[in-house]
Scaffold this motif. Structure first.
Motif, PDB file in Angstrom:
ATOM      1  N   PHE A   1       0.870  -1.181   0.000  1.00 34.65           N
ATOM      2  CA  PHE A   1       0.000   0.000   0.000  1.00 34.65           C
ATOM      3  C   PHE A   1       0.898   1.218   0.000  1.00 34.65           C
ATOM      4  CE2 PHE A   1      -2.447   3.452   1.798  1.00 34.65           C
ATOM      5  CZ  PHE A   1      -3.575   3.374   1.018  1.00 34.65           C
ATOM      6  N   GLU A   2       0.879   1.938  -1.093  1.00 30.60           N
ATOM      7  CA  GLU A   2       1.760   3.091  -1.171  1.00 30.60           C
ATOM      8  C   GLU A   2       0.938   4.360  -1.284  1.00 30.60           C
ATOM      9  OE1 GLU A   2       4.831   2.789  -4.035  1.00 30.60           O
ATOM     10  OE2 GLU A   2       5.369   0.751  -3.452  1.00 30.60           O
ATOM     11  N   HIS A   3       1.308   5.365  -0.543  1.00 34.86           N
ATOM     12  CA  HIS A   3       0.610   6.638  -0.685  1.00 34.86           C
ATOM     13  C   HIS A   3       1.574   7.789  -0.470  1.00 34.86           C
ATOM     14  CE1 HIS A   3       0.565   6.821   3.664  1.00 34.86           C
ATOM     15  NE2 HIS A   3      -0.199   5.768   3.757  1.00 34.86           N
ATOM     16  N   GLY A   4       1.050   8.986  -0.743  1.00 36.87           N
ATOM     17  CA  GLY A   4       1.901  10.163  -0.598  1.00 36.87           C
ATOM     18  C   GLY A   4       2.209  10.430   0.862  1.00 36.87           C
TER      19      GLY A   4
END
Lengths: 193, 689
Positions: free
Chosen positions: B612-615
């Motif tokens: 899960f990648e986010h800013g």
């Protein structure tokens, strides 16, 4: 879609088909609306070049309307559409490969060369699998997908909005499509087993 | 570029010549890449179709109908020549009329306004927008030649109208009705609109209208009454009631929109037009519009980012859309807007005076808030960290007591809100009023919904006094209960379905650990310093929150990531945030941990993990479910998302042996500074599930 909705839609569809067979063109418009998205999507899973998608869909519907009397009421209209589309697509690919493939750029031509033409029934199952796999995409990545495919943002626009580089966006989307493809293939294999 | 970048550029159609050459070289060197490219394109095409808007679907439908409806070419040619002749005649008449004295514009009688101006060409009823497809090219060339011939024979100037001078429905909202010549017609997408058509939208919803000859688009919001006057080169509509967003590409003649109080003329731009019983309002987002009051025929120019109102007792002046924005720390500020989603407005006296709401905007005494559409919402904070989350289609008239400005008094005219109320001073309970009821609170969390016939209260934490306005009857509604105030109906608290209740969490008594600095402001918890520790950098706050043995729990929190450690790219750790629940023998942590590319996870540590990648900065929602049954392992589920729409299903799930009741819940950060709000623990009794 619930069982009730499916039955309701089938009943609507059958009554629309009856009206079309009686010469009602407006009813054909409603009938097209029911299937147009999925028909285009299954064609998309087989069309080696994007512009064939809408052309084949268009020709499929025109053919269907002109041959609507041949359609046997009570059977699946979508299955009938798919078989028409498959024949049209196969013929179009053969024609295309004879006439135009040598005009394509190298990369286009190579993709065209390996494009499989499978019965669209197979693609319909792939499509079901793709929809299920899409549900499992994490929200952050779903956002990328929405920006690319729903909002039609360019890579640079997406990169601006997610505060990442364009290279990151391209790489992530490429990985994501590969994961979706693998997920669909797993689902198909499981179902087959 | 890497292979992946090249492939994405290729399938997206964004590769330049150099990129294409590089891709070709890669394909020649690596034949396996061809299969990957084909697979990628296949998924790309399917996603574009599945997730794209319905424009392409409509184009296929319209092009098919166009072909099926098309008359034989001979008849098409003769129709076209007729149209060209009529246009030439029309033009001659118009030229003659323009030399005659001009009569004053008629006054607000709507029927008058609806009369088409001298119509260029009668719009064909069954001529949908034609899509250019290869097989249509030959016909188009023939048609173009005929038009050229017609224009040469009948020199009528450059504004020749084609046969596509009608409009059509791109989408149809709920409750849409079309009246043509006194007859109600079934409404459907792709339907052509002809001069004099009256479209009524009886319910809230959106109907989109397109024009056959160019990309002019209207987005009509219900309830509304709309008349199509004419299309073609002099497009003209009438908006008797409702709201319409209008996007106009460059026009030879201005696009005209009438309302009972105004006339709007624009050659190019984007505007929003609102037509109400006693006023009309235009907001210009792009371009320049002429706006005329039909009361006195005064006309003003309304530039981009300004608005004007025409109507009874209203001065026709263009004002900046943002002019009313007060400073967040200015005098008379009662609250600040935090998150704004969808169509949210602020107004003082009348909705006619409204301006779009933006995050960070201050709300002054006496200002009201309006949300339009079911998906719109806004979150606002009072200075004491009391928070209101106002849902869609709501009107909140007041935020403070007119007589005593230190007391919070919220008037909810319609719609729903969730209030997270910080502890209020003694004798100054916060009041929330609807048409049917009043709620008095000293500090708690609850949801209130004002409907036309009743007001519903649902208490999540603490207890609330709920008074019915009609008879002043007051009841106490506790956590896990709801009540409905309606005339003539019993007013009693009832348990929430499913035996749900919420645990009281005393955030102020939380115990902190790690190197973070935790502060509690009202019901918001903030870890305000990013750890610089090379390893670890974790910090947590744990609060007492006791459940019973085998209670099932759902723990939720909203996390605003204010800042994250800047060096995650260096391979020495990650940053993140999470939820924690402590049981007798072990604890459960749900955490989003962000690292360099490819190493980010959303996890139950030691149990399972997914990418899960986010800013770095942003607002996230975390939800942890712990389902427990006697004689079985607990089922743990978790999800994380952004925005106000919770995704269906769970993102990770696993089973876990958990003994005893929950004793504490907490929040944690790893090398980041975060604000946590809306922290709540919902308890589901085993026997009631």
């Amino acid at each position: 879609m619930s069982e009730g909705e499916r039955k309701g839609r089938t009943m609507d569809e059958q009554s629309l088909i009856q009206k079309v067979q009686e010469g009602n063109l407006e009813a054909f418009g409603s009938l097209m609306d029911i299937h147009v998205r999925r028909l285009r999507a299954v064609i998309a899973l087989n069309a080696p070049v994007p512009h064939l998608i809408d052309e084949i869909a268009h020709e499929t519907y025109v053919f269907a309307y002109n041959h609507i009397q041949d359609f046997q009421r009570g059977t699946s209209f979508f299955a009938w559409l798919k078989s028409i589309a498959w024949n049209l697509l196969r013929a179009e690919i053969q024609r295309f490969s004879r006439e135009q493939a040598n005009q394509l750029k190298y990369a286009e031509k190579r993709v065209f060369d390996v494009a499989p033409v499978r019965p669209l029934e197979h693609s319909a199952k792939e499509l079901d699998g793709l929809e299920k796999c899409l549900e499992r995409v994490p929200p952050r990545l779903k956002q990328l997908i929405q920006m690319r495919y729903h909002l039609s943002f360019s890579t640079e626009e997406i990169a601006d909005r997610v505060d990442q580089s364009a290279a990151w966006v391209r790489t992530t989307l490429c990985r994501l499509r590969r994961q979706l493809k693998d997920c669909v293939q797993d689902k198909m294999a499981t179902e087959k087993a | 570029m890497t292979d992946k970048e090249l492939i994405d550029g290729f399938v997206a159609g964004e590769l330049d010549e150099a990129g294409m050459a590089q891709l070709e070289a890669e394909l020649r060197a690596n034949p396996d890449l061809v299969r990957e490219l084909a697979d990628q394109r296949q998924v790309e095409q399917a996603l574009r179709v599945l997730l794209g808007d319905d424009t392409a679907d409509q184009q296929v439908t319209v092009s098919v109908l166009s072909v099926l409806r098309a008359d034989p070419l001979d008849s098409f040619k003769s129709d076209l020549l007729d149209a060209v002749k009529k246009e030439a005649d029309q033009k001659r008449r118009q030229d003659a009329a323009s030399r005659a004295p001009v009569a004053p514009h008629p006054m607000p009688e709507v029927a008058e306004a609806l009369r088409p101006v001298p119509a260029p060409v009668p719009a064909p009823l069954r001529m949908p927008r034609r899509r250019i497809l290869p097989w249509a090219v030959a016909g188009s060339i023939a048609a173009a030649a005929l038009v050229a011939l017609g224009v040469a024979l009948y020199p009528s100037g450059p504004k020749a109208l084609g046969p596509d001078s009608h409009a059509f429905l791109l989408s149809v909202g709920p409750g849409a009705k079309l009246n043509r010549d006194g007859q109600l017609l079934p409404v459907r997408v792709d339907m052509a609109l002809v001069s004099g058509d009256r479209l009524t939208l009886e319910e809230p919803g959106e109907t989109r209208i397109g024009f056959a000859d160019d990309p002019t688009r209207l987005k009509l919001r219900g309830p509304a009454v709309f008349h199509f006057v004419q299309g073609g080169a002099s497009k003209r509509i009438d908006l008797t009631k409702g709201e319409c967003e209008i996007a106009v590409p460059l026009q030879a003649e201005p696009f005209t929109a009438m309302t009972p109080h105004s006339e709007l003329r624009i050659r190019e731009g984007d505007v929003r037009l609102l037509s109400a019983s006693d006023f009309a309002r235009v907001e210009v987002r792009r371009g320049l519009a002429d706006f005329t009051s039909r009361k006195d025929h005064k006309t003003i120019a309304v530039h981009a980012d300004t608005y004007a109102v025409a109507g009874k007792d209203v001065e026709l002046v263009a004002r900046p859309l943002d002019k009313t924005l007060p400073s967040p720390d200015g005098p008379g500020v009662v609250a600040l807007l935090r998150r704004v989603q969808g169509e949210v407005f602020v107004f003082s006296q009348s909705p006619a005076d409204r301006t779009p709401a933006k995050p960070g905007r201050a709300i002054l005494e006496g200002q009201a808030i309006l949300t339009e559409g079911p998906r719109s919402s806004v979150v606002l904070d009072y200075p004491d960290h009391t928070r209101l989350e106002i849902g869609g289609d709501a009107v909140v008239r007041r935020l403070t007591d007119e007589k005593d400005r230190t007391r919070k008094l919220v008037t909810l005219e319609r719609g729903g809100l969730v209030a997270d109320v910080a502890k209020q001073p003694a004798g100054k309970a916060m009041l929330l009023r609807t048409a049917h009821a009043e709620v008095a609170v000293l500090g708690t969390r609850f949801a209130l919904a004002a409907e036309s016939e009743a007001t519903r209260l649902q208490v999540e934490e603490g207890a609330v006094n709920f008074t019915r306005i009609d008879d002043k009857k007051t009841i106490l509604v506790r956590s896990g209960y709801f009540a409905v105030a309606a005339p003539g109906k019993p007013l009693d608290p009832a348990p929430l379905p499913g035996g749900v209740r919420y645990l009281d969490i005393d955030l102020g008594a939380g115990v902190t650990s790690g190197d973070g600095e935790w502060t509690v402001e009202g019901r918001t918890v903030r870890q305000s310093r990013v750890s610089r520790l090379a390893e670890g950098g974790a910090s947590s706050i744990l609060c007492r929150a006791e459940s019973e043995e085998k209670d099932s729990l759902v723990i939720e929190v909203v996390v605003d990531v204010d800042q994250a450690t800047p060096d995650t790219a260096i391979d020495r750790g990650t940053w993140g945030f999470g939820l924690e629940a402590m049981f007798r023998d072990r604890n459960v942590v749900l955490r989003s941990a962000q690292g360099p590319e490819g190493t980010s996870v959303f996890e139950f540590p030691g149990i399972s993990a997914i990418p899960f990648e986010h800013g770095r900065e942003g607002t996230y929602r975390l939800k942890l479910s712990i389902e427990r049954k006697r004689g079985a392992e607990a089922v743990l589920r978790g999800k994380i998302w952004q925005g106000d729409r919770e995704p269906d299903g769970w993102m990770i799930e696993n089973v876990f042996e958990l003994e005893g009741p929950m004793t504490q819940v907490g929040l944690q950060t790893v090398r980041s500074a975060c604000s946590f709000s809306s922290f709540k623990v919902k308890v589901l009794k085993e026997e009631s599930r």
